[in-house]
Design an enzyme around this catalytic site. Structure first.
Site, PDB file in Angstrom:
ATOM      1  N   HIS A   1       0.535  -1.011   0.088  1.00 56.28           N
ATOM      2  CA  HIS A   1      -0.125   0.122  -0.271  1.00 56.28           C
ATOM      3  C   HIS A   1       0.885   1.241  -0.271  1.00 56.28           C
ATOM      4  O   HIS A   1       0.435   2.584   0.050  1.00 56.28           O
ATOM      5  CB  HIS A   1      -1.414   0.463   1.213  1.00 56.28           C
ATOM      6  CG  HIS A   1      -0.328   0.644   2.999  1.00 56.28           C
ATOM      7  ND1 HIS A   1       0.141  -0.643   3.350  1.00 56.28           N
ATOM      8  CD2 HIS A   1      -0.265   1.338   3.682  1.00 56.28           C
ATOM      9  CE1 HIS A   1      -0.189  -0.378   4.557  1.00 56.28           C
ATOM     10  NE2 HIS A   1       0.206   1.081   4.069  1.00 56.28           N
TER      11      HIS A   1
ATOM     12  N   ASP B   1       1.190  -7.395   2.737  1.00 55.18           N
ATOM     13  CA  ASP B   1       1.265  -6.345   1.385  1.00 55.18           C
ATOM     14  C   ASP B   1       2.775  -5.864   1.408  1.00 55.18           C
ATOM     15  O   ASP B   1       3.507  -5.028   2.629  1.00 55.18           O
ATOM     16  CB  ASP B   1       0.726  -5.239   3.008  1.00 55.18           C
ATOM     17  CG  ASP B   1      -0.242  -4.487   2.839  1.00 55.18           C
ATOM     18  OD1 ASP B   1       0.504  -3.681   1.482  1.00 55.18           O
ATOM     19  OD2 ASP B   1      -0.630  -3.158   3.131  1.00 55.18           O
TER      20      ASP B   1
ATOM     21  N   SER C   1       4.029   2.426   8.292  1.00 47.49           N
ATOM     22  CA  SER C   1       3.805   1.648   7.227  1.00 47.49           C
ATOM     23  C   SER C   1       5.287   0.640   6.531  1.00 47.49           C
ATOM     24  O   SER C   1       5.711   1.975   5.715  1.00 47.49           O
ATOM     25  CB  SER C   1       2.552   2.179   6.179  1.00 47.49           C
ATOM     26  OG  SER C   1       1.648   1.648   6.427  1.00 47.49           O
TER      27      SER C   1
HETATM   28  N1  ARG Z   1      -4.428   0.108   7.447  1.00 49.75           N
HETATM   29  C1  ARG Z   1      -3.200   0.142   6.241  1.00 49.75           C
HETATM   30  C2  ARG Z   1      -2.503   1.408   7.046  1.00 49.75           C
HETATM   31  O1  ARG Z   1      -3.140   2.082   6.820  1.00 49.75           O
HETATM   32  C3  ARG Z   1      -3.600   0.127   5.004  1.00 49.75           C
HETATM   33  C4  ARG Z   1      -4.480  -0.462   3.993  1.00 49.75           C
HETATM   34  C5  ARG Z   1      -4.155  -1.489   3.059  1.00 49.75           C
HETATM   35  N2  ARG Z   1      -4.924  -1.356   2.575  1.00 49.75           N
HETATM   36  C6  ARG Z   1      -6.195  -1.617   2.673  1.00 49.75           C
HETATM   37  N3  ARG Z   1      -6.965  -2.323   1.819  1.00 49.75           N
HETATM   38  N4  ARG Z   1      -6.841  -0.399   1.980  1.00 49.75           N
HETATM   39  O2  ARG Z   1      -1.021   1.457   7.012  1.00 49.75           O
END
Ligand code: ARG
Length: 734
Positions: A88, A223, A656
């Protein structure tokens, strides 16, 4: 967790806070001071020294960690500058290099040689050279400076300190305050601008589970994505050039494929964006009642309009995927934050802390009535909170509004300096970039719908006494029986009569811009109302700036008092996009009575969720085939392949892509998310529930190696194992 975007950060910036002195596992520690935590870390299983984590005299783990694009973290995993981060985090780079013909977002991509790697314009990484406490210098400069001149003075001295620290170097430096301006730190960085995409799984793996599983455990998302830093012939930072070479880093992380078990030491090293752990109960209440529901409602409008269009064609889906994912991510975040603030009774918890504080502060004239002052500040701003949220999340969420509102000053300066050809050509280039960026996500149907619906909710939700004059004028001229129909009518009219909204006609206008034509254009007339600083001044008077100033003043005093109250205890500062270490354990949890979640998920769980053709739960054929053969190789554990794991490390957006390291400093996973039960974590860390969700490094390697066939990438890495490969027959029997 990718960092919250600018608009949301701004909103969060005025919601503030309070926390307790530290509990174990909680805390985002400054690497420079990690020695203070060393005894506790050692007890928990850390086998290296503080110098191995952060040193200015020798290569240390900090030299293998990068701020990725300013919004995520990455780690160096080879002698040739290979970076691992989240899918992401690389999403925009991947999506913007995808077309229906060469669709690497859906199909995945692994470069089999340096030549195949894809330069990503605008992407950069920063290494931290060092950090330094410059509080005495800043405080000395503030001596005898009046309150109202302090901000300017701080900016000035920060600039001087940064300039001195970088003189004669190609470095960048920032001075950042921590503990709400009770301490100032200098951060020096080396920035690299030639970053190339090396690999990505298909998004069905990289985003497996989509928004349904986002922010939740158990999770089976792959991811990750792979990039590389390039440098010039002398290994120095350089802009893109075909002759640049893979960067030779000071340090790269070894990788462990030994796997994890409950209770193992784990540590996350990265760039957490923002926490508000010292937010008061007043701020919590405002978030629950005003700010969060408004953000969610306004994002809902955008998401629905985009999704309808994305479902119509692959072209549109590819074009809008990245902005959709961004907005959806924090849409769900704010739903979860509200839910957990309530469930975990954070408001009540903060009130209790504040009462304790006030008791303690009774005899101090400076602190005795801090809480009463917070209360006053919040009551004055509260009636405007929804309106303020509408500005960034609604009125300015239509990209053309921001673009068009700037055009007047651009064209005027073009006319004023029309003989300065260098200047004109630079401006033209900027305008071209602006239009091209805008055009990429322009969608007439969705954009018009969003514009009209946002205005009509504004009309209904924001107190009439606060409505700007232009709203009344639109209603007068375009009334059609209801707010919805009226603003739809207005939108139709704008789109029909303006030359500045549709990208091709905007481009045409800009090729020979006339100030008269601009000033007569209805979209320009509208957008002029929305120049952000002017809007705030015209519609909030001094309410917002006073609230902000007062909040900053109180926060500063509150933190100063808390630091005094807890003198000698370890207290970490809120995240502020600077480098931090958090440490703790691989740890399971019970989301509710009667249920315990495992620390790991596996490919079996992934296959159990598999839904062919689904938006969120589809999987590529290559994975299904390898699964059928149980072809997991040295990446297997107990005959299956682990995909994710959880630990109690303290992280937030910006972390992230951060490396999860074991006690020996080996990479065991890549952190990518937080869990639903602790979505209030940015405001209050909950020891029982808060977990970091990571993708197991063995799953990452398996995707690259077995599904991607990219041995070239695998061979670059230093992969460590202490077990013999499991015989194949055993795997098949399982
Ligand atoms: N919740 C994750 C974060 O903020 C991002 C995940 C991205 N994936 C998604 N399905 N939107 O780091």
């Amino acid at each position: 967790m990718k960092k919250v975007n600018y608009a949301v950060a701004l909103l969060l910036a005025f919601v503030l806070g309070f926390g307790n002195p530290v509990k174990a596992d909680e805390g985002m520690w400054l690497p420079m001071l990690i020695g203070k935590n060393y005894n506790q870390m050692k007890k928990q299983g850390f086998k290296l020294t503080p110098e191995d984590l952060y040193s200015v005299n020798k290569a240390s783990i900090k030299d293998a960690i990068v701020s990725f694009g300013g919004f995520c973290t990455g780690e160096i995993v080879s002698k040739n500058g290979l970076i691992l981060t989240n899918h992401h985090c690389g999403y925009d780079a991947v999506a913007s290099n995808s077309t229906v013909e060469n669709n690497i977002l859906d199909n995945g991509f692994y470069a089999k040689s340096y030549q195949e790697e894809k330069p990503i314009q605008g992407l950069f990484v920063r290494f931290l050279v060092r950090m330094e406490d410059v509080t005495p210098k800043v405080m000395a400069a503030l001596n005898n400076v009046e309150e109202k001149d302090k901000a300017a003075k701080i900016a000035e001295i920060s600039k001087t300190i940064s300039a001195d620290a970088t003189a004669g170097k190609t470095w960048e430096a920032d001075v950042r305050d921590v503990y709400k301006a009770n301490q100032y730190l200098l951060f020096i960085y080396e920035r690299f601008n030639d970053i190339r995409l090396v690999g990505t799984p298909p998004q069905s793996i990289g985003k497996f589970g989509g928004d349904t599983d986002n922010w939740e455990w158990p999770r089976q998302t792959g991811d990750f994505s792979v990039f590389r830093v390039y440098a010039d012939q002398n290994n120095k930072s350089a802009t893109y050039s075909a002759t640049n070479k893979p960067y030779t880093p000071k340090k790269s992380l070894p990788i462990s494929i030994k796997g994890v078990k409950n209770g193992d030491f784990s540590m996350v090293y990265g760039f957490p964006g923002r926490t508000d752990r010292y937010l008061t109960s007043y701020g919590v209440q405002m978030a629950i009642e005003k700010t969060n529901p408004t953000i969610v409602k306004l994002r809902d409008i955008r998401l629905k309009a985009w999704k309808e269009e994305m479902d119509k064609s692959d072209d549109t889906r590819l074009a809008l995927s990245s902005i959709y994912a961004n907005i959806a991510n924090y849409w769900k975040y704010f739903i979860g934050q509200t839910e957990q603030l309530k469930r975990l009774k954070i408001y009540e918890e903060k009130q209790k802390q504040e009462n304790d504080f006030s008791q303690w502060a009774l005899s101090s004239p400076e602190n005795a009535n801090l809480m009463a002052q917070y209360k006053n500040a919040y009551s004055a701003f509260e009636p405007y909170a929804v309106h303020f949220t509408y500005l960034n999340e609604g009125l300015l969420a239509s990209p053309w509004v921001r673009n068009v509102s700037q055009l007047g000053s651009t064209i005027k300066s073009m006319n004023a300096r029309k003989d300065d050809s260098a200047y004109i050509s630079q401006l033209n280039q900027n305008l071209n970039t602006m239009v091209s960026t805008y055009q990429k996500t322009y969608n007439e149907t969705a954009d018009k719908k969003i514009f009209a619906q946002v205005l009509s909710s504004f009309y209904n939700d924001v107190p009439k006494s606060q409505h700007p004059k232009f709203i009344a004028l639109i209603v007068e001229d375009f009334w059609k029986g209801s707010a919805e129909a009226t603003f739809q009518n207005y939108a139709d009219n704008l789109w029909k009569n303006s030359k500045l909204i549709e990208p091709e006609s905007l481009r045409k206008f800009l090729s020979n811009p006339s100030i008269e034509e601009l000033q007569n254009d209805p979209a320009y007339k509208y957008a002029l109302n929305l120049v952000p600083q002017d809007y705030v001044k015209n519609n909030f008077g001094t309410v917002y700036s006073q609230f902000q100033a007062e909040k900053n003043r109180l926060d500063n005093l509150y933190l100063k008092a808390l630091l005094a109250k807890n003198k000698g205890a370890l207290i970490y500062p809120d995240a502020n996009s600077t480098m931090r270490i958090s440490y703790g354990q691989i740890q399971n949890y019970s989301p509710k009575d009667g249920i315990t979640y495992n620390i790991t998920t596996t490919i079996d769980g992934m296959m159990a969720k598999y839904q062919p053709g689904d938006d969120e739960f589809d999987l590529p054929q290559s994975l299904i085939d390898a699964y059928a053969k149980r072809d997991f190789r040295q990446y297997a554990e107990n005959g299956t392949l682990n995909v994710g794991f959880i630990s109690n490390n303290d992280i937030t957006g910006g972390n992230s892509g951060s490396p999860v390291l074991n006690g020996s400093g080996e990479l065991i996973g890549i952190a990518f998310d937080g869990n639903w039960e602790a979505m209030s974590g940015d405001i209050a860390f909950d020891k029982q529930y808060k977990r970091t969700i990571s993708v197991d490094i063995r799953f990452v390697l398996w995707c690259i190696d077995v599904l991607g066939g990219a041995k070239n990438i695998i061979n670059e890495m230093d992969i460590r194992t202490n077990k013999l490969p499991v015989p194949k027959e055993k795997l098949i029997l399982k």
